[in-house]
Design a protein around this motif. Structure first.
Motif, short mmCIF file in Angstrom:
data_model
loop_
_atom_site.label_atom_id
_atom_site.label_comp_id
_atom_site.label_asym_id
_atom_site.label_seq_id
_atom_site.Cartn_x
_atom_site.Cartn_y
_atom_site.Cartn_z
N CYS A 25 20.67 -37.84 -21.42
CA CYS A 25 19.94 -39.08 -21.16
C CYS A 25 18.88 -39.25 -22.25
CB CYS A 25 19.27 -39.05 -19.79
SG CYS A 25 18.60 -40.65 -19.27
N ASN A 26 18.55 -40.51 -22.54
CA ASN A 26 17.50 -40.78 -23.53
C ASN A 26 16.16 -41.06 -22.87
OD1 ASN A 26 18.39 -43.16 -22.43
ND2 ASN A 26 18.71 -44.22 -24.37
N MET A 27 16.07 -40.82 -21.58
CA MET A 27 14.79 -40.87 -20.87
C MET A 27 14.56 -39.54 -20.17
SD MET A 27 14.69 -44.73 -19.22
CE MET A 27 15.00 -46.17 -20.26
N ARG A 28 13.32 -39.27 -19.85
CA ARG A 28 12.95 -38.06 -19.12
C ARG A 28 12.04 -38.45 -17.96
NH1 ARG A 28 16.57 -36.57 -21.63
NH2 ARG A 28 16.81 -34.80 -23.04
N CYS A 29 12.60 -39.25 -17.06
CA CYS A 29 11.80 -39.77 -15.95
C CYS A 29 11.21 -38.63 -15.12
CB CYS A 29 12.65 -40.68 -15.07
SG CYS A 29 13.34 -42.08 -15.98
N LEU A 30 9.93 -38.73 -14.84
CA LEU A 30 9.21 -37.64 -14.19
C LEU A 30 9.81 -37.28 -12.83
CD1 LEU A 30 5.54 -38.68 -15.04
CD2 LEU A 30 7.08 -37.18 -16.34
N TYR A 31 10.36 -38.29 -12.13
CA TYR A 31 10.89 -38.06 -10.79
C TYR A 31 12.39 -37.77 -10.79
CZ TYR A 31 11.98 -43.00 -11.49
OH TYR A 31 12.40 -44.19 -12.01
N CYS A 32 13.01 -37.59 -11.95
CA CYS A 32 14.46 -37.48 -12.03
C CYS A 32 15.01 -36.38 -11.12
CB CYS A 32 14.89 -37.22 -13.47
SG CYS A 32 16.68 -37.10 -13.67
N TYR A 33 16.00 -36.76 -10.29
CA TYR A 33 16.63 -35.81 -9.36
C TYR A 33 17.70 -34.95 -10.02
CZ TYR A 33 14.90 -38.97 -5.65
OH TYR A 33 14.14 -39.73 -4.83
N SER A 160 2.56 -41.98 -6.57
CA SER A 160 1.66 -41.49 -7.62
C SER A 160 1.96 -42.11 -8.98
CB SER A 160 1.75 -39.96 -7.74
OG SER A 160 1.29 -39.34 -6.57
N LEU A 161 3.16 -42.70 -9.11
CA LEU A 161 3.58 -43.25 -10.40
C LEU A 161 3.57 -44.77 -10.43
CD1 LEU A 161 6.61 -40.84 -11.04
CD2 LEU A 161 4.31 -40.68 -12.02
N ILE A 162 3.81 -45.39 -9.28
CA ILE A 162 3.79 -46.85 -9.17
C ILE A 162 2.90 -47.22 -7.99
CG2 ILE A 162 5.17 -48.94 -8.79
CD1 ILE A 162 7.60 -47.38 -9.87
N SER A 163 1.85 -47.96 -8.24
CA SER A 163 0.98 -48.39 -7.15
C SER A 163 1.62 -49.57 -6.42
CB SER A 163 -0.38 -48.82 -7.70
OG SER A 163 -0.24 -50.00 -8.48
N GLU A 164 1.13 -49.86 -5.22
CA GLU A 164 1.67 -51.01 -4.49
C GLU A 164 1.42 -52.30 -5.27
OE1 GLU A 164 0.99 -53.35 -0.27
OE2 GLU A 164 0.86 -51.15 -0.27
N GLN A 186 14.55 -47.28 -3.81
CA GLN A 186 14.83 -45.96 -3.28
C GLN A 186 13.52 -45.18 -3.25
OE1 GLN A 186 18.28 -43.39 -4.71
NE2 GLN A 186 16.60 -42.52 -5.89
N HIS A 187 13.10 -44.79 -2.07
CA HIS A 187 11.85 -44.02 -2.02
C HIS A 187 12.12 -42.60 -2.47
CE1 HIS A 187 7.95 -42.58 -0.87
NE2 HIS A 187 7.59 -43.82 -0.69
N PHE A 188 11.21 -42.09 -3.28
CA PHE A 188 11.32 -40.73 -3.80
C PHE A 188 11.51 -39.74 -2.66
CE2 PHE A 188 9.30 -36.66 -4.89
CZ PHE A 188 10.01 -36.32 -6.02
N MET A 189 12.49 -38.84 -2.82
CA MET A 189 12.71 -37.79 -1.82
C MET A 189 11.82 -36.60 -2.14
SD MET A 189 16.81 -37.64 -1.07
CE MET A 189 17.23 -37.23 -2.76
N ASN A 190 10.89 -36.34 -1.27
CA ASN A 190 10.01 -35.19 -1.49
C ASN A 190 10.80 -33.88 -1.34
OD1 ASN A 190 7.48 -36.63 -1.85
ND2 ASN A 190 7.60 -37.16 0.32
N ASN A 191 10.28 -32.84 -1.94
CA ASN A 191 10.85 -31.49 -1.82
C ASN A 191 12.24 -31.34 -2.43
OD1 ASN A 191 8.54 -30.63 -0.27
ND2 ASN A 191 9.44 -31.69 1.50
N VAL A 192 12.48 -32.03 -3.56
CA VAL A 192 13.72 -31.82 -4.30
C VAL A 192 13.35 -31.46 -5.74
CG1 VAL A 192 15.09 -33.39 -2.88
CG2 VAL A 192 13.93 -34.26 -4.92
N PRO A 193 14.22 -30.73 -6.45
CA PRO A 193 13.93 -30.37 -7.85
C PRO A 193 13.88 -31.62 -8.73
CG PRO A 193 15.73 -29.03 -6.95
CD PRO A 193 15.48 -30.13 -5.97
N LEU A 198 5.64 -33.05 -9.05
CA LEU A 198 4.96 -34.23 -8.53
C LEU A 198 4.40 -33.96 -7.15
CD1 LEU A 198 7.66 -36.90 -9.50
CD2 LEU A 198 5.46 -36.56 -10.62
N ASP A 199 3.31 -34.67 -6.82
CA ASP A 199 2.78 -34.63 -5.47
C ASP A 199 3.75 -35.31 -4.52
OD1 ASP A 199 0.46 -33.49 -6.49
OD2 ASP A 199 -0.50 -35.45 -6.79
#
Length: 220
Positions: A25-33, A160-164, A186-193, A198-199
């Motif tokens: 990929c040419n991006m490195r999104c911080l939340y990437c699953y 933490s990355l996009i405010s309302e 898609q809401h970020f799934m907590n507790n995944v690699p 991320l918080d």
């Protein structure tokens, strides 16, 4: 290619499909699953996938090309042509960073559905994606809006990355581009690699209605 998911009812609207996952990929999104896919190398080749698809004629409706970023691969056009000759519909999942290829695929009628990732607005895009590819995304969005191809826009939301407030502005941005249709969040799934630590993400946003007369915001 990285791997193959032989069957899905969730990833191609109203169709039975398989998913081909492209490494890199040419991006490195911080939340990437999918850090293993984004940072990994291909494990299977085109021939293996095409041989699999030959056994699924009449059983599957479509093929989803995902990743990573499928449009980066130099043989993507020829690969899709092979898939189409077998009678499958083709959906691509893309971050919109390769509008030249997207335009070619649209022009040659090689794709039937597109899911376009809307990462964030320009002021947070570089931090979130670790790339400077917003203008390419913007061009891809315009290409799809001007085309006749069914497509959806989708965003992964992490509080933490996009405010309302930024999220509301993202919807307004889509309005200014004359986008109409479904905007999937898609809401970020907590507790995944993920690629970055991320918080936990606050999920309060999904209990609110952000739809407009022309844009239906759907949380999933």
């Amino acid at each position: 290619m990285f791997s193959l998911t032989p069957f899905t009812l969730l990833d191609y609207p109203h169709k039975t499909a398989c998913i081909v996952w492209f490494a890199g990929c040419n991006m490195r999104c911080l939340y990437c699953y999918n850090p293993d896919i984004v940072l990994g190398k291909g494990k299977i080749d085109f021939t293996n996938v095409l041989n699999f698809l030959k056994t699924r004629k009449g059983l599957l409706d479509g093929v989803v090309l995902s990743g990573g970023e499928c449009t980066l691969h130099q043989n993507i056009t020829d690969f899709i042509k092979e898939i189409k000759t077998m009678g499958f519909a083709v959906k691509i999942d893309t971050n919109g960073s390769n509008p030249k290829i997207l335009n070619s695929l649209i022009h040659d009628r090689l794709i039937d559905y597109v899911a376009l990732d809307f990462k964030s607005l320009p002021h947070t895009f570089k931090h979130l994606t670790q790339s400077g590819l917003f203008s390419e995304f913007e061009e891809s969005l315009s290409l799809l809006i001007e085309s006749n191809i069914p497509f959806e826009v989708r965003t992964t939301f992490h509080s933490s990355l996009i405010s309302e407030d930024d999220f509301v502005k993202m919807i307004q941005y889509l309005q200014t581009k004359n986008f109409e249709g479904n905007y999937y969040v898609q809401h970020f799934m907590n507790n995944v690699p993920t690629l970055s630590e991320l918080d936990h993400s606050n999920k309060e946003i999904q209990h609110k209605n952000f739809s407009t007369p022309k844009i239906k915001v759907i949380f999933r």
